[in-house]
Design a protein around this motif. Structure first.
Motif, mmCIF file in Angstrom:
data_model
loop_
_atom_site.group_PDB
_atom_site.id
_atom_site.type_symbol
_atom_site.label_atom_id
_atom_site.label_comp_id
_atom_site.label_asym_id
_atom_site.label_seq_id
_atom_site.Cartn_x
_atom_site.Cartn_y
_atom_site.Cartn_z
ATOM 1 N N VAL A 151 5.964 -13.094 5.866
ATOM 2 C CA VAL A 151 5.813 -12.138 7.123
ATOM 3 C C VAL A 151 4.594 -11.694 6.705
ATOM 4 C CG1 VAL A 151 7.312 -10.511 6.489
ATOM 5 C CG2 VAL A 151 6.374 -10.914 8.736
ATOM 6 N N VAL A 152 3.494 -11.753 7.448
ATOM 7 C CA VAL A 152 2.245 -10.810 7.517
ATOM 8 C C VAL A 152 2.000 -9.820 8.605
ATOM 9 C CG1 VAL A 152 -0.272 -11.239 7.119
ATOM 10 C CG2 VAL A 152 1.420 -13.157 6.628
ATOM 11 N N GLN A 153 1.758 -8.758 8.243
ATOM 12 C CA GLN A 153 1.562 -7.638 9.297
ATOM 13 C C GLN A 153 0.022 -6.973 9.012
ATOM 14 O OE1 GLN A 153 1.882 -5.567 11.905
ATOM 15 N NE2 GLN A 153 4.086 -5.151 11.405
ATOM 16 N N GLN A 154 -0.354 -6.799 10.238
ATOM 17 C CA GLN A 154 -1.700 -6.152 10.165
ATOM 18 C C GLN A 154 -1.381 -4.716 9.619
ATOM 19 O OE1 GLN A 154 -3.667 -3.758 11.570
ATOM 20 N NE2 GLN A 154 -2.144 -3.316 13.503
ATOM 21 N N SER A 155 -2.082 -4.149 8.725
ATOM 22 C CA SER A 155 -1.347 -2.916 8.190
ATOM 23 C C SER A 155 -2.508 -1.791 8.167
ATOM 24 C CB SER A 155 -0.706 -3.094 6.950
ATOM 25 O OG SER A 155 -1.539 -3.937 5.981
ATOM 26 N N GLU A 156 -3.528 -1.801 8.912
ATOM 27 C CA GLU A 156 -4.437 -0.628 9.116
ATOM 28 C C GLU A 156 -5.497 -0.498 8.203
ATOM 29 O OE1 GLU A 156 -3.277 -0.788 13.041
ATOM 30 O OE2 GLU A 156 -3.932 1.296 12.626
ATOM 31 N N SER A 157 -5.954 0.916 7.803
ATOM 32 C CA SER A 157 -7.334 0.935 7.075
ATOM 33 C C SER A 157 -6.579 1.487 5.732
ATOM 34 C CB SER A 157 -8.186 2.145 7.818
ATOM 35 O OG SER A 157 -8.710 2.822 6.855
ATOM 36 N N PRO A 158 -6.935 0.913 4.444
ATOM 37 C CA PRO A 158 -6.613 1.384 3.337
ATOM 38 C C PRO A 158 -7.178 2.897 3.158
ATOM 39 C CG PRO A 158 -7.511 -0.897 3.182
ATOM 40 C CD PRO A 158 -7.743 -0.427 4.479
ATOM 41 N N LEU A 159 -8.361 3.370 3.740
ATOM 42 C CA LEU A 159 -8.630 4.517 3.182
ATOM 43 C C LEU A 159 -7.840 5.632 4.243
ATOM 44 C CD1 LEU A 159 -10.903 6.228 1.724
ATOM 45 C CD2 LEU A 159 -12.167 6.133 3.822
ATOM 46 N N LEU A 160 -7.813 5.467 5.225
ATOM 47 C CA LEU A 160 -6.680 6.619 5.924
ATOM 48 C C LEU A 160 -5.279 6.372 6.082
ATOM 49 C CD1 LEU A 160 -8.898 5.828 9.551
ATOM 50 C CD2 LEU A 160 -9.359 7.420 7.516
ATOM 51 N N HIS A 161 -4.750 5.143 5.783
ATOM 52 C CA HIS A 161 -3.134 4.710 6.113
ATOM 53 C C HIS A 161 -2.736 4.303 4.782
ATOM 54 C CE1 HIS A 161 -5.242 4.258 10.133
ATOM 55 N NE2 HIS A 161 -4.796 5.171 10.007
ATOM 56 N N THR A 162 -3.080 4.310 3.481
ATOM 57 C CA THR A 162 -2.174 3.833 2.377
ATOM 58 C C THR A 162 -1.165 4.576 2.250
ATOM 59 O OG1 THR A 162 -4.143 2.700 1.392
ATOM 60 C CG2 THR A 162 -2.379 3.433 0.109
ATOM 61 N N ASP A 163 -1.271 6.069 2.363
ATOM 62 C CA ASP A 163 -0.360 6.865 2.135
ATOM 63 C C ASP A 163 0.505 7.024 3.382
ATOM 64 O OD1 ASP A 163 1.162 8.244 0.408
ATOM 65 O OD2 ASP A 163 -0.233 10.115 0.458
ATOM 66 N N SER A 164 0.743 6.393 4.485
ATOM 67 C CA SER A 164 1.268 6.428 5.639
ATOM 68 C C SER A 164 1.743 5.129 6.066
ATOM 69 C CB SER A 164 0.764 7.227 6.579
ATOM 70 O OG SER A 164 -0.640 6.785 6.836
ATOM 71 N N ILE A 165 0.867 4.637 6.808
ATOM 72 C CA ILE A 165 1.355 3.256 7.659
ATOM 73 C C ILE A 165 1.635 2.208 6.532
ATOM 74 C CG2 ILE A 165 0.591 1.354 9.071
ATOM 75 C CD1 ILE A 165 -0.902 3.931 10.655
ATOM 76 N N ILE A 166 0.701 1.983 5.663
ATOM 77 C CA ILE A 166 0.629 0.802 4.489
ATOM 78 C C ILE A 166 2.081 1.145 3.521
ATOM 79 C CG2 ILE A 166 -0.196 -0.415 2.571
ATOM 80 C CD1 ILE A 166 -2.985 0.297 4.006
ATOM 81 N N LYS A 167 2.059 2.440 3.242
ATOM 82 C CA LYS A 167 3.332 2.613 2.331
ATOM 83 C C LYS A 167 4.553 2.300 3.174
ATOM 84 C CE LYS A 167 4.315 6.883 0.937
ATOM 85 N NZ LYS A 167 3.907 8.176 0.217
ATOM 86 N N ASN A 168 4.611 2.919 4.530
ATOM 87 C CA ASN A 168 5.901 2.608 5.228
ATOM 88 C C ASN A 168 6.196 1.321 5.424
ATOM 89 O OD1 ASN A 168 6.144 5.418 5.361
ATOM 90 N ND2 ASN A 168 5.126 5.666 7.108
ATOM 91 N N VAL A 169 5.214 0.283 5.872
ATOM 92 C CA VAL A 169 5.263 -0.981 5.979
ATOM 93 C C VAL A 169 6.052 -1.603 4.905
ATOM 94 C CG1 VAL A 169 4.010 -3.331 6.311
ATOM 95 C CG2 VAL A 169 3.428 -1.281 7.800
ATOM 96 N N GLN A 170 5.397 -1.246 3.631
ATOM 97 C CA GLN A 170 5.956 -1.856 2.314
ATOM 98 C C GLN A 170 7.125 -1.719 2.320
ATOM 99 O OE1 GLN A 170 3.857 -1.733 -1.145
ATOM 100 N NE2 GLN A 170 2.088 -2.887 -0.428
ATOM 101 N N LYS A 171 7.752 -0.152 2.260
ATOM 102 C CA LYS A 171 8.956 0.233 2.237
ATOM 103 C C LYS A 171 9.908 -0.443 3.169
ATOM 104 C CE LYS A 171 12.217 4.341 2.110
ATOM 105 N NZ LYS A 171 12.954 3.623 2.870
ATOM 106 N N ASP A 172 9.608 -0.508 4.554
ATOM 107 C CA ASP A 172 10.373 -1.125 5.538
ATOM 108 C C ASP A 172 10.582 -2.567 5.124
ATOM 109 O OD1 ASP A 172 10.575 1.165 6.814
ATOM 110 O OD2 ASP A 172 9.267 0.640 8.458
ATOM 111 N N MET A 173 9.353 -3.445 4.712
ATOM 112 C CA MET A 173 9.712 -4.658 4.345
ATOM 113 C C MET A 173 10.582 -4.780 3.032
ATOM 114 S SD MET A 173 5.901 -6.093 4.612
ATOM 115 C CE MET A 173 5.201 -7.001 6.005
ATOM 116 N N ARG A 174 10.493 -3.917 2.119
ATOM 117 C CA ARG A 174 11.370 -3.874 1.020
ATOM 118 C C ARG A 174 12.980 -3.588 1.443
ATOM 119 N NH1 ARG A 174 7.233 -1.841 -2.298
ATOM 120 N NH2 ARG A 174 6.429 -3.514 -3.544
ATOM 121 N N ASP A 175 13.242 -2.646 2.398
ATOM 122 C CA ASP A 175 14.194 -2.346 2.791
ATOM 123 C C ASP A 175 15.020 -3.632 3.737
ATOM 124 O OD1 ASP A 175 14.065 0.031 1.692
ATOM 125 O OD2 ASP A 175 13.695 1.087 3.495
ATOM 126 N N ALA A 176 14.059 -4.542 4.129
ATOM 127 C CA ALA A 176 14.527 -5.688 4.994
ATOM 128 C C ALA A 176 14.955 -6.495 4.178
ATOM 129 C CB ALA A 176 13.549 -5.974 6.004
#
Ligand code: PUT
Length: 286
Positions: free
Chosen positions: A190-215
Motif C-alpha cells: 500500500v502506498v499513501q501520499q504522506s505530505e511534506s517531509p519538512l512540515l509533517h515528518t513529526d506528525s502526519i508521516i510518523k502517524n501514517v507509519q505507526k498506523d500502517m505498522r499497527d495494521a
C-alpha cells in the motif's frame, strides 16, 4: 483568493507561508457535491487544479508526484497484476500504473466524478490511458470500497488522496490500512501520499507509519521527492508491505523499463530510499 492581483495564492496558515502562481485566466469554478473545484490557466505552469483552495496539480510539474506515487511501488512488488488507486481522480496515477505491461487490471476509485470530468477537459494528457481495456472506474467512497474488497485480491493499493482533512481523513487511519491489509495478496504493497517531509515528518508521516505498522504491515518506508507546487516544494510517499521487505526493488527492470518517464529511474529510486538525517531521527529508521 484575490485574483485582481493576477496571482493565485495558497496560504499555509499554520506554517506562516504561501505559494503563488501567476494566472492568466480562471477557466472554471464549481461547487461539486463534495468540494469546490477551480481550474486556472497559469503563465508558466500550464493549467492548475485547485480543490477547496489547495493546489492539487499543474500541467508542468504533476509528473514528479504521479511517477513517484507509482513506479517505486510497482518496481518493488515482484509481479503486480491488479492495482487499485484510491482517489487520484485526475487520472495521472492511473496513467502511470497502466504503463506497466504486466498490470492486468487497474481501478480508480474516486469519490468525486467531477474531478475526473474536469481532468478530461483541462488535463487531457493525464487521461490518455482511460480507454485502456485494463482501466476500470468506480465513483464512490474509497473507504467503503476497500472495506468491501475481496480478501487477498489486490497487489498494490495507491492512496492518491487530498490532504488529511475532511473526507480524506479516513484514508489516513489504522482501520483503513487494516482493510488494505486484508484486501492485499501476499507480498502486496500500500502506498499513501504522506505530505511534506519538512512540515509533517513529526506528525502526519510518523502517524501514517505507526498506523500502517499497527495494521500489521511490518515493513514501512517513506520516500521523499520534489513537488514544487505543494507546501515547501517537497513531498513524500509512504509504502507498507504485506510480508514484503521494501528495502529492495527490481533494479534491472526499473533500468530497462519499456516506457517513458520524466523523473523516475533506477538511481532516483535508490536515492529516494535514503532518508535525510532529521527524518531518520524522528522516525527511528535507517
Ligand atoms: N494528491 C495530493 C494533494 C496534496 C495537496 N496539498
Amino acid at each position: 483568493n484575490d485574483l485582481s492581483t493576477g496571482w493565485f495564492t495558497e496560504v499555509f496558515q499554520n506554517e506562516g507561508t504561501a505559494f503563488s502562481l501567476k494566472v492568466k485566466a480562471k477557466l472554471h469554478e464549481e461547487q461539486s457535491e463534495y468540494q469546490k473545484l477551480e481550474i486556472y490557466e497559469t503563465e508558466t505552469f500550464g493549467n492548475l487544479m485547485v480543490i477547496d483552495g489547495c493546489v492539487m496539480l499543474t500541467t508542468r510539474d504533476n509528473f514528479l508526484y504521479h511517477e513517484m506515487m507509482t513506479h517505486p511501488a510497482l518496481f518493488t512488488h515482484k509481479n503486480p497484476k491488479k492495482v487499485v488507486v484510491i482517489g487520484g481522480g485526475d487520472c495521472g496515477t492511473l496513467k502511470e500504473v497502466l504503463k506497466h505491461p504486466g498490470v492486468e487490471e487497474a481501478w480508480q476509485v474516486e469519490i468525486d466524478e467531477r474531478v475526473t470530468r474536469l481532468s478530461e477537459k483541462y488535463f487531457p494528457e493525464l487521461c490518455e490511458s482511460n480507454e485502456d481495456p485494463r482501466a476500470n472506474f468506480f465513483f464512490g467512497d474509497g473507504i467503503k470500497w476497500m472495506a468491501d474488497a475481496a480478501p487477498n485480491s489486490i497487489d498494490i493499493i495507491i492512496v492518491d488522496s487530498t490532504d488529511p482533512v475532511g473526507p480524506a481523513e479516513g484514508l489516513f487511519a489504522v482501520d483503513f490500512y487494516r482493510n488494505c491489509m486484508v484486501a492485499l495478496r501476499e507480498g502486496g504493497i500500500v502506498v499513501q501520499q504522506s505530505e511534506s517531509p519538512l512540515l509533517h515528518t513529526d506528525s502526519i508521516i510518523k502517524n501514517v507509519q505507526k498506523d500502517m505498522r499497527d495494521a500489521g504491515f511490518e515493513s514501512v518506508r517513506t520516500l521523499p521527492f520534489p513537488q514544487p507546487v505543494y507546501p515547501t516544494g517537497w513531498w513524500s510517499a509512504t509504502m507498507a508491505g504485506k510480508n514484503h521487505v521494501l528495502k529492495y526493488f527490481r533494479e534491472e527492470d526499473a533500468e530497462q523499463r519499456p516506457f517513458v518517464t520524466r523523473y523516475y529511474n533506477k538511481k532516483v529510486h535508490q536515492a529516494a530510499l535514503a532518508l535525510p538525517q532529521f527524518m531518520r531521527d524522528i522516525l527511528h529508521t535507517e
